[in-house]
Each structure stands twice: as C-alpha cells, then as structure tokens.
Design an enzyme around this catalytic site. Structure first.
Site, PDB file in Angstrom:
ATOM      1  N   LEU A   8       8.626  43.638 -17.395  1.00 28.09           N
ATOM      2  CA  LEU A   8       9.867  42.954 -17.038  1.00 28.09           C
ATOM      3  C   LEU A   8      10.952  43.971 -16.703  1.00 28.09           C
ATOM      4  O   LEU A   8      11.279  44.831 -17.517  1.00 28.09           O
ATOM      5  CB  LEU A   8      10.333  42.057 -18.193  1.00 28.09           C
ATOM      6  CG  LEU A   8       9.327  41.018 -18.686  1.00 28.09           C
ATOM      7  CD1 LEU A   8      10.002  40.041 -19.646  1.00 28.09           C
ATOM      8  CD2 LEU A   8       8.682  40.273 -17.524  1.00 28.09           C
ATOM      9  N   ARG A  15      25.580  46.041 -19.748  1.00 26.57           N
ATOM     10  CA  ARG A  15      26.250  46.951 -20.677  1.00 26.57           C
ATOM     11  C   ARG A  15      26.089  48.429 -20.304  1.00 26.57           C
ATOM     12  O   ARG A  15      26.699  49.289 -20.916  1.00 26.57           O
ATOM     13  CB  ARG A  15      25.760  46.688 -22.113  1.00 26.57           C
ATOM     14  CG  ARG A  15      26.299  45.371 -22.663  1.00 26.57           C
ATOM     15  CD  ARG A  15      26.076  45.280 -24.161  1.00 26.57           C
ATOM     16  NE  ARG A  15      24.679  45.070 -24.487  1.00 26.57           N
ATOM     17  CZ  ARG A  15      24.116  45.470 -25.630  1.00 26.57           C
ATOM     18  NH1 ARG A  15      24.826  46.116 -26.530  1.00 26.57           N
ATOM     19  NH2 ARG A  15      22.842  45.219 -25.866  1.00 26.57           N
ATOM     20  N   LYS A  22      19.249  48.859 -14.497  1.00 32.04           N
ATOM     21  CA  LYS A  22      19.062  49.567 -15.768  1.00 32.04           C
ATOM     22  C   LYS A  22      17.771  50.381 -15.828  1.00 32.04           C
ATOM     23  O   LYS A  22      17.767  51.534 -16.271  1.00 32.04           O
ATOM     24  CB  LYS A  22      19.100  48.570 -16.921  1.00 32.04           C
ATOM     25  CG  LYS A  22      18.825  49.218 -18.261  1.00 32.04           C
ATOM     26  CD  LYS A  22      19.267  48.400 -19.433  1.00 32.04           C
ATOM     27  CE  LYS A  22      18.376  47.220 -19.674  1.00 32.04           C
ATOM     28  NZ  LYS A  22      18.741  46.528 -20.913  1.00 32.04           N
ATOM     29  N   ASN A 169      11.533  41.342 -33.442  1.00 29.05           N
ATOM     30  CA  ASN A 169      10.680  41.266 -32.260  1.00 29.05           C
ATOM     31  C   ASN A 169      10.962  42.430 -31.310  1.00 29.05           C
ATOM     32  O   ASN A 169      12.093  42.617 -30.871  1.00 29.05           O
ATOM     33  CB  ASN A 169      10.954  39.931 -31.546  1.00 29.05           C
ATOM     34  CG  ASN A 169      10.188  39.807 -30.244  1.00 29.05           C
ATOM     35  OD1 ASN A 169       9.117  40.383 -30.086  1.00 29.05           O
ATOM     36  ND2 ASN A 169      10.746  39.038 -29.307  1.00 29.05           N
ATOM     37  N   ASN A 359       5.155  92.831  -2.175  1.00 29.99           N
ATOM     38  CA  ASN A 359       6.415  93.022  -2.884  1.00 29.99           C
ATOM     39  C   ASN A 359       7.559  92.541  -1.993  1.00 29.99           C
ATOM     40  O   ASN A 359       7.678  92.961  -0.841  1.00 29.99           O
ATOM     41  CB  ASN A 359       6.602  94.506  -3.213  1.00 29.99           C
ATOM     42  CG  ASN A 359       7.824  94.729  -4.084  1.00 29.99           C
ATOM     43  OD1 ASN A 359       7.730  94.753  -5.309  1.00 29.99           O
ATOM     44  ND2 ASN A 359       8.974  94.874  -3.451  1.00 29.99           N
TER      45      ASN A 359
HETATM   46  C1  UD1 Z   1      14.556  40.053 -26.138  1.00 35.09           C
HETATM   47  C2  UD1 Z   1      13.826  39.066 -27.060  1.00 35.09           C
HETATM   48  C3  UD1 Z   1      14.165  39.394 -28.509  1.00 35.09           C
HETATM   49  C4  UD1 Z   1      13.818  40.843 -28.810  1.00 35.09           C
HETATM   50  C5  UD1 Z   1      14.498  41.784 -27.840  1.00 35.09           C
HETATM   51  C6  UD1 Z   1      13.955  43.168 -28.022  1.00 35.09           C
HETATM   52  C7  UD1 Z   1      13.618  36.965 -25.817  1.00 35.09           C
HETATM   53  C8  UD1 Z   1      14.137  35.621 -25.632  1.00 35.09           C
HETATM   54  N1  UD1 Z   1      14.236  37.725 -26.721  1.00 35.09           N
HETATM   55  O1  UD1 Z   1      15.936  39.800 -26.305  1.00 35.09           O
HETATM   56  O2  UD1 Z   1      13.471  38.532 -29.377  1.00 35.09           O
HETATM   57  O3  UD1 Z   1      14.189  41.151 -30.165  1.00 35.09           O
HETATM   58  O4  UD1 Z   1      14.205  41.392 -26.479  1.00 35.09           O
HETATM   59  O5  UD1 Z   1      14.647  44.062 -27.213  1.00 35.09           O
HETATM   60  O6  UD1 Z   1      12.660  37.339 -25.175  1.00 35.09           O
HETATM   61  N2  UD1 Z   1      14.400  40.185 -18.241  1.00 35.09           N
HETATM   62  C9  UD1 Z   1      13.972  39.804 -16.996  1.00 35.09           C
HETATM   63  N3  UD1 Z   1      14.293  38.580 -16.520  1.00 35.09           N
HETATM   64  C10 UD1 Z   1      15.018  37.686 -17.248  1.00 35.09           C
HETATM   65  C11 UD1 Z   1      15.452  38.093 -18.520  1.00 35.09           C
HETATM   66  C12 UD1 Z   1      15.118  39.339 -19.000  1.00 35.09           C
HETATM   67  O7  UD1 Z   1      13.301  40.584 -16.306  1.00 35.09           O
HETATM   68  O8  UD1 Z   1      15.246  36.583 -16.750  1.00 35.09           O
HETATM   69  C13 UD1 Z   1      14.047  41.516 -18.742  1.00 35.09           C
HETATM   70  C14 UD1 Z   1      15.261  42.397 -18.969  1.00 35.09           C
HETATM   71  O9  UD1 Z   1      15.544  43.161 -17.813  1.00 35.09           O
HETATM   72  C15 UD1 Z   1      14.805  43.278 -20.125  1.00 35.09           C
HETATM   73  C16 UD1 Z   1      13.847  42.384 -20.891  1.00 35.09           C
HETATM   74  O10 UD1 Z   1      13.435  41.376 -19.993  1.00 35.09           O
HETATM   75  O11 UD1 Z   1      14.095  44.399 -19.692  1.00 35.09           O
HETATM   76  C17 UD1 Z   1      14.474  41.763 -22.120  1.00 35.09           C
HETATM   77  O12 UD1 Z   1      15.533  40.956 -21.757  1.00 35.09           O
HETATM   78  P1  UD1 Z   1      16.892  40.927 -22.551  1.00 35.09           P
HETATM   79  O13 UD1 Z   1      17.809  39.975 -21.913  1.00 35.09           O
HETATM   80  O14 UD1 Z   1      17.383  42.302 -22.784  1.00 35.09           O
HETATM   81  O15 UD1 Z   1      16.381  40.294 -23.944  1.00 35.09           O
HETATM   82  P2  UD1 Z   1      17.086  40.372 -25.319  1.00 35.09           P
HETATM   83  O16 UD1 Z   1      18.193  39.409 -25.386  1.00 35.09           O
HETATM   84  O17 UD1 Z   1      17.359  41.771 -25.665  1.00 35.09           O
HETATM   85 CA    CA Z   2      17.592  43.830 -24.518  1.00 38.07          CA
END
Ligand code: UD1
Ligand code: CA
Length: 449
Positions: A8, A15, A22, A169, A359
């Site tokens: 993903l 942030r 990112k 998680n 050289n």
């Molecule tokens: C997610 C988990 C959480 C875990 C945490 C660990 C879920 C709902 N939550 O939360 O349980 O503790 O990661 O870091 O899964 N992304 C996409 N498409 C989307 C949404 C996200 O590609 O539609 C990617 C983001 O770029 C990122 C990753 O998925 O690389 C995680 O997404 P993020 O929104 O950071 O999840 P968290 O809220 O951190």
């Molecule tokens: Ca995250």
C-alpha cells in the site's frame, strides 16, 4: 504455493508536509517504498502489486525502478486500507496462493518475520503482525488471547478499556488471496473515520468461523514513517543497524557513527572505512580495500587491494580494479580503471578507460563534455599522463605513451609516443632582476605620493 505481495503506497502523508508522496522520501539513500519491496522480495513473490495514489506517476516510476516486473494499480481516492487492498483484486484474479499486505511507509519488517507469518497460516486463515508498543498511541489494538486473534479495534473506535491494550497492529496481514478479497467485500464504513478498514477482516473472518492469529515482532520492525521526525529516526535506526552489521562482518571502521550506508551497500571482510565515508546506492567494496576519510561513493565498485581517498568522490560507473590507488580530491565517473592504475591528486576522470599500471598525474582532466554530448577518453597500459593534462575527448592515448605536463591533448597519441601540447618555454637570462628593480622603483614612487 506462490506468495503474492500487495504494497500500500497511495497515501499522501499529510504530516510529512511535503510535495513528495510519502513513500518516495528516502532512508538509506533509497525511497521508503524500496525498503518494503526489498523485505517482500525475500519471499520470492509470484507477483508484486503496488497500490499507488497520491503522486502515482512518480510512485510507479520508483516501483518499476526496484522491480521492473511489479504491477502498479492506482487507487484514485483513498477510502481506506481495505479499499486500497481491494484495488489489487484484478491483478491477482484467478491466482491461488497466500497474499501478504505490506505498507510502503513501514521500511523495517524483516524477511524472517514475514516467513513466520506464512508459517502461521497453517494454523490460521488470517494472520496479523502485531507488536507490544511502548507507547501504543493511535495504533489499532489487537484483541487477542495468546495467538488467537478476535478482532482489531482502531484507536478512534476503541473504548477506554480497549485503548489500554498494548498489543498493536503493525498493518501487515497475510491470508489466502481468494479469502482476503472475499473478506474485503464484506468490509463497510460504519466507523469513526468513515473508511474501509482492512483491520475489519479479522472480525469478519471470525464471524464466518475462520480462525485468525497474531504473530509478534519487535516494535523496531514496525516503525512507520508519518513525519519528518520519524523519517530522521528511521534513518538513524537503519544506520545503527548497518554499522553494527558491517563491524560484525569484519569491516574495520575507525568512527562507525560517522559512516552512512545505503540499503544495498556491500562491504567485504577486512575492508577499512575511515571516518565520514558516505555511501549512495549501488556500491560494492571488496575485501581488503580501504576507503579513507571523507569519501562519497555511489554506483561504483572498488576491488580488493584498492585504496581511495581521503576526500575522493566515486560516481556511478566508476570501476576500480585490484590495487588501484585513487587519492585526494579526485572525482571518477563512468570510468574503468584497470589493475594498478594510480590517480593520486586533484583529477577528474569521466567517461574513460584507463589501462593497467597507468599513472595519471595531478590535475589531469578528461574534458568529456562538449556542451551537448559526452565523449570517451581511452588510455592504454603503462602510460604516463603528465600533471595538468587536459584530455579533450574523444581521444586515445596508446600503451606506454606519455603526455607532457600542462598539455592539451586533442589528437590521439600513438603507443610509446610522447605528446606535448603546450607553448615552448622561453628563458631570458638576468631579466628577472631587471624586472624586480623596475617594480620596486614604481612602488617607492607611489609611497612618496
Ligand atoms: C493503520 C491500521 C492500524 C495500524 C497502523 C499501523 C487500518 C484501518 N488501520 O492505521 O490498525 O495500527 O496502520 O501503522 O488499517 N493507504 C492507502 N490507501 C488508503 C489508505 C491508506 O494506500 O486508502 C496506505 C497509506 O499510504 C499507508 C498505509 O496504507 O501506507 C496505512 O494507512 P494509514 O492511513 O497510515 O493507516 P493508519 O491510520 O496509520
Ligand atoms: Ca500510518
């Protein structure tokens, strides 16, 4: 059974406060995305699917850079992690095997940990990677009894009692591909964020009588990058580990805390690295070579017995054979230096071949660029290039040939010849004294006003 990877990488990373997606921010000289792809590559996956979104074009380029065979799908709208994984459905349609979901912003998952998850699949339909968090913060919480996982609750949706759980998680999930997409179909958006949570697949699996399990890894592996602060911390964590590994592998480092490695740096046993040596991507240093203080190396190969620096720069395509000596303030790019070549001081060699034992005198420059195109300089074996020679490429200097100091060489030099391309020296006896006297007289005149 083949293994498939879904990585993903669609998020913007708000942030990070950056125009760059990112996952393209770098740690150890390469995008975060490459770290995740490298960890997954250790499983020899049958297929790798990267889910891009924000900055998709650049993310696609970076993904292909690492693995030209990977498939990239675009998640146009980021509706949640389950929705993101769902984008990989078509790419994996009809394929049988386990699917591992990784995050592009989580660089340090070890291959051994992923192997442990695959092994746990013999006991559970869905396997989640968890960790004991020192500060659980906003991570999703794992509701588990021992290895048996009940459900995952996101921080936003958690009760105070659930927020007290410290088993968190990581985001890494593994399940049979068909099962994974079946479960994702059932995920809705009734939650505090209004998103499709991948984490919901655990409760859905359990409600269908499937078993879910947790594999636990050290927290250090799950370090995710969401801020520049965390990016800096990730870099520091990587370097600390890489330095320790190099020392363990028999590399001597006088000041390891000042040496910076790239993800793919290879340094052989009994190599010596001085202080403040910086490695960009693509460097191999063979056993017994020495890199002295303040060198910057990228995309190059240094063979056994060679020594480089201090203060040298090896750029992509620099190939140093055995026992080559490269001294201070020397830059080498796209050049092959055969065995025993010496380039001691203040020199630029670009787009060049240099034969064994030649050289290269101080201040030599291969003038490889005419303002539009690059040209090659070919120097034979055992040649002697006088100090301050300008080699205007394309040009060749034969075996055992010499160039006079200060020469501008624009035409090929045959083997065993001497080429002089400079003004002839003129000597005027006594003239210096006459000249000095005249200058002193002028100065005295001026002092009088
Ligand atoms: C997610 C988990 C959480 C875990 C945490 C660990 C879920 C709902 N939550 O939360 O349980 O503790 O990661 O870091 O899964 N992304 C996409 N498409 C989307 C949404 C996200 O590609 O539609 C990617 C983001 O770029 C990122 C990753 O998925 O690389 C995680 O997404 P993020 O929104 O950071 O999840 P968290 O809220 O951190
Ligand atoms: Ca995250």
């Amino acid at each position: 059974m083949p293994v498939f990877l879904v990585i993903l990488a669609a998020g913007q990373g708000t942030r990070m406060n950056s125009d760059l997606p990112k996952v393209l921010h770098k740690v150890a000289g390469v995008p975060l995305l490459h770290h995740a792809m490298q960890a997954g590559a250790a499983l020899s996956p049958g297929k790798v699917v990267v889910v891009a979104g924000h900055g998709a074009e650049a993310v696609i380029r970076a993904a292909r850079d690492f693995d030209p065979d990977c498939e990239v799908v675009v998640q146009a709208e980021q509706l949640g992690t389950a929705h993101a994984v769902g984008q990989a459905r078509a790419a994996l349609a009809g394929l049988t095997g386990d699917c591992v979901v990784l995050y592009g912003d989580t660089p340090f998952i070890r291959p051994e940990t992923l192997e442990a998850m695959l092994a746990a699949r013999s006991r559970h339909a869905v396997v989640v990677l968890g960790f004991e968090a020192r500060d659980p913060g906003r991570y999703g919480r794992l509701v588990a009894q021992g290895e048996a996982l009940d459900r995952i609750v996101e921080f936003k949706d958690a009760t105070p009692a659930e927020r007290d759980l410290t088993l968190c998680n990581s985001g890494v999930v593994c399940a049979d591909a068909a099962t994974l997409f079946d479960l994702i179909d059932a995920v809705g958006t009734q939650n505090a964020a209004g998103e499709y949570y991948l984490t919901d697949i655990v409760a859905i699996a359990r409600s269908r009588g499937l078993s879910a399990g947790v594999v636990i890894c050290p927290e250090a592996e799950t370090l995710g990058v969401n801020t520049r602060q965390q990016l800096a911390e990730a870099e520091a964590a990587f370097q600390t580990r890489a330095r320790a590994e190099a020392l363990e592998n028999g590399v001597t480092m006088t000041a390891p805390e000042t040496v910076f490695f790239a993800l793919d740096t290879v340094v052989g046993r009994d190599a010596i690295l001085g202080p403040n040596v910086i490695f960009g991507p693509g460097v191999t240093i063979e056993s017994g070579a020495e890199i002295k203080a303040f060198c910057h190396l990228e995309g190059c190969h240094v063979s056994r017995g060679a020594d480089v620096g201090p203060f040298a720069r090896l750029r992509p395509g620099a190939e140093l054979a055995e026992d080559v000596h490269v001294g201070n303030f020397v830059e080498i790019k796209n050049a092959i230096l055969d065995e025993g070549v010496k380039v001691g001081h203040l020199t630029y060699l670009g787009d060049a071949d240099v034969g064994e034992r030649t050289n290269i005198g101080a201040g030599t420059v291969t003038c490889n660029y005419d303002g539009v195109m690059k040209h090659r300089t070919v120097i034979g074996k055992r040649a002697f290039i006088g100090s301050d020679t300008m080699l205007v490429a394309p040009v060749r200097v034969g075996d055992d040939a010499m160039t006079g100091s200060g020469s501008v060489i624009t035409e090929d030099v045959p083997a065993e010849a001497i080429a002089l391309g400079r003004a002839k020296q003129v000597v005027k006896p006594g003239l210096a004294t006459v000249f000095f006297d005249r200058l002193r007289a002028i100065k005295a005149q001026k002092a009088k006003g």
